[in-house]
Design an enzyme around this catalytic site. Sequence first.
Site, PDB file in Angstrom:
ATOM      1  N   GLY A 127       0.833  -1.200   0.000  1.00 52.14           N
ATOM      2  CA  GLY A 127       0.000   0.000   0.000  1.00 52.14           C
ATOM      3  C   GLY A 127       0.865   1.246   0.000  1.00 52.14           C
ATOM      4  O   GLY A 127       2.024   1.214   0.424  1.00 52.14           O
TER       5      GLY A 127
ATOM      6  N   GLN B  87       2.781  10.095   1.355  1.00 55.67           N
ATOM      7  CA  GLN B  87       4.102   9.440   1.262  1.00 55.67           C
ATOM      8  C   GLN B  87       4.858   9.814   0.001  1.00 55.67           C
ATOM      9  O   GLN B  87       6.062   9.572  -0.082  1.00 55.67           O
ATOM     10  CB  GLN B  87       3.949   7.914   1.307  1.00 55.67           C
ATOM     11  CG  GLN B  87       3.461   7.390   2.644  1.00 55.67           C
ATOM     12  CD  GLN B  87       3.419   5.893   2.639  1.00 55.67           C
ATOM     13  OE1 GLN B  87       2.447   5.295   2.214  1.00 55.67           O
ATOM     14  NE2 GLN B  87       4.494   5.249   3.075  1.00 55.67           N
TER      15      GLN B  87
ATOM     16  N   CYS C  55       6.667   0.172   6.956  1.00 59.31           N
ATOM     17  CA  CYS C  55       6.171   1.302   6.185  1.00 59.31           C
ATOM     18  C   CYS C  55       7.255   1.751   5.210  1.00 59.31           C
ATOM     19  O   CYS C  55       8.422   1.841   5.593  1.00 59.31           O
ATOM     20  CB  CYS C  55       5.822   2.448   7.137  1.00 59.31           C
ATOM     21  SG  CYS C  55       5.174   3.897   6.315  1.00 59.31           S
ATOM     22  N   LEU C  56       6.873   2.042   3.969  1.00 58.10           N
ATOM     23  CA  LEU C  56       7.851   2.458   2.957  1.00 58.10           C
ATOM     24  C   LEU C  56       8.488   3.798   3.313  1.00 58.10           C
ATOM     25  O   LEU C  56       9.565   4.113   2.797  1.00 58.10           O
ATOM     26  CB  LEU C  56       7.196   2.522   1.572  1.00 58.10           C
ATOM     27  CG  LEU C  56       6.635   1.191   1.049  1.00 58.10           C
ATOM     28  CD1 LEU C  56       5.944   1.396  -0.288  1.00 58.10           C
ATOM     29  CD2 LEU C  56       7.723   0.139   0.947  1.00 58.10           C
TER      30      LEU C  56
ATOM     31  N   HIS D 261      -3.728   1.078   8.196  1.00 59.43           N
ATOM     32  CA  HIS D 261      -2.400   1.710   8.151  1.00 59.43           C
ATOM     33  C   HIS D 261      -2.419   2.898   7.176  1.00 59.43           C
ATOM     34  O   HIS D 261      -1.917   3.983   7.490  1.00 59.43           O
ATOM     35  CB  HIS D 261      -1.369   0.658   7.730  1.00 59.43           C
ATOM     36  CG  HIS D 261       0.031   1.157   7.566  1.00 59.43           C
ATOM     37  ND1 HIS D 261       1.069   0.790   8.407  1.00 59.43           N
ATOM     38  CD2 HIS D 261       0.584   1.995   6.652  1.00 59.43           C
ATOM     39  CE1 HIS D 261       2.183   1.394   8.011  1.00 59.43           C
ATOM     40  NE2 HIS D 261       1.924   2.132   6.945  1.00 59.43           N
ATOM     41  N   GLU D 262      -3.035   2.702   5.996  1.00 55.63           N
ATOM     42  CA  GLU D 262      -3.075   3.780   4.984  1.00 55.63           C
ATOM     43  C   GLU D 262      -3.975   4.932   5.448  1.00 55.63           C
ATOM     44  O   GLU D 262      -3.643   6.103   5.230  1.00 55.63           O
ATOM     45  CB  GLU D 262      -3.544   3.234   3.634  1.00 55.63           C
ATOM     46  CG  GLU D 262      -2.701   2.095   3.048  1.00 55.63           C
ATOM     47  CD  GLU D 262      -1.212   2.374   3.035  1.00 55.63           C
ATOM     48  OE1 GLU D 262      -0.806   3.537   2.869  1.00 55.63           O
ATOM     49  OE2 GLU D 262      -0.439   1.412   3.216  1.00 55.63           O
TER      50      GLU D 262
ATOM     51  N   HIS E  19      -2.129   7.129   7.663  1.00 60.02           N
ATOM     52  CA  HIS E  19      -1.304   8.074   6.894  1.00 60.02           C
ATOM     53  C   HIS E  19      -2.121   9.294   6.484  1.00 60.02           C
ATOM     54  O   HIS E  19      -1.641  10.433   6.540  1.00 60.02           O
ATOM     55  CB  HIS E  19      -0.770   7.424   5.607  1.00 60.02           C
ATOM     56  CG  HIS E  19       0.501   6.653   5.775  1.00 60.02           C
ATOM     57  ND1 HIS E  19       1.675   7.226   6.218  1.00 60.02           N
ATOM     58  CD2 HIS E  19       0.791   5.346   5.529  1.00 60.02           C
ATOM     59  CE1 HIS E  19       2.632   6.300   6.233  1.00 60.02           C
ATOM     60  NE2 HIS E  19       2.125   5.155   5.834  1.00 60.02           N
TER      61      HIS E  19
HETATM   62 CO    CO Z   1       3.069   3.352   5.662  1.00 53.78          CO
END
Ligand code: CO
Length: 181
Positions: free
Chosen positions: A49, A54, A94-95, A136-137, A140
């Site tokens: 995701g 991000q 997380c990226l 999680h998204e 964000h």
């Molecule tokens: Co993340």
Amino acid sequence: MEIQNIKIYPHPALREKNTDFSPEEIKSEITKSTVKKMVDLMYKADGVGLAAPQVGLNKMLTVVDAHDGTGVRIFFNIKIINQSYRQETSEEGCLSLPGVSGLVKRPRLITISYLDENGKSNILKCSPILSRILQHEIDHLNGILFIDKTRKITAGQEYLKQWQKGAKPLLPHVSYPYSYL
Ligand code: CO
């Protein structure tokens, strides 16, 4: 705005407010190009995701591939409208925090409302895996990171400490385009 890379913690875009899309905006060429770039970056990063903040875009958009056979899914203006009483703890990464993982407790199941790529309103009862990824998204999209909610960091504490001191180390373990700026 040119989307080129994934922003690394503590980039300020990760903490800003994110604004909704109008149905007209969703159907615009610029949004289609934004979605395509985000999907490309998510796959390049081998992620499940990616949320717009991000990539430095403070808008209510997230792209997801839960690897459940459905392929990529696009969500605009996503909101949780129901969640299970039952919660589960699972390890997340997380990226924007590459190399860091931690245990996070969340409701096992959620139901969401969102607009699809045609600007049409939908309601979706999510599977356990999709519920985990989307929570999680959605965090964000509210300026929240999993490190705010974790009860235990299980990997990457050393990166977290450096970032929190204001250091911007090179990340040789990261194979996707990233930026601190
Ligand atoms: Co993340």
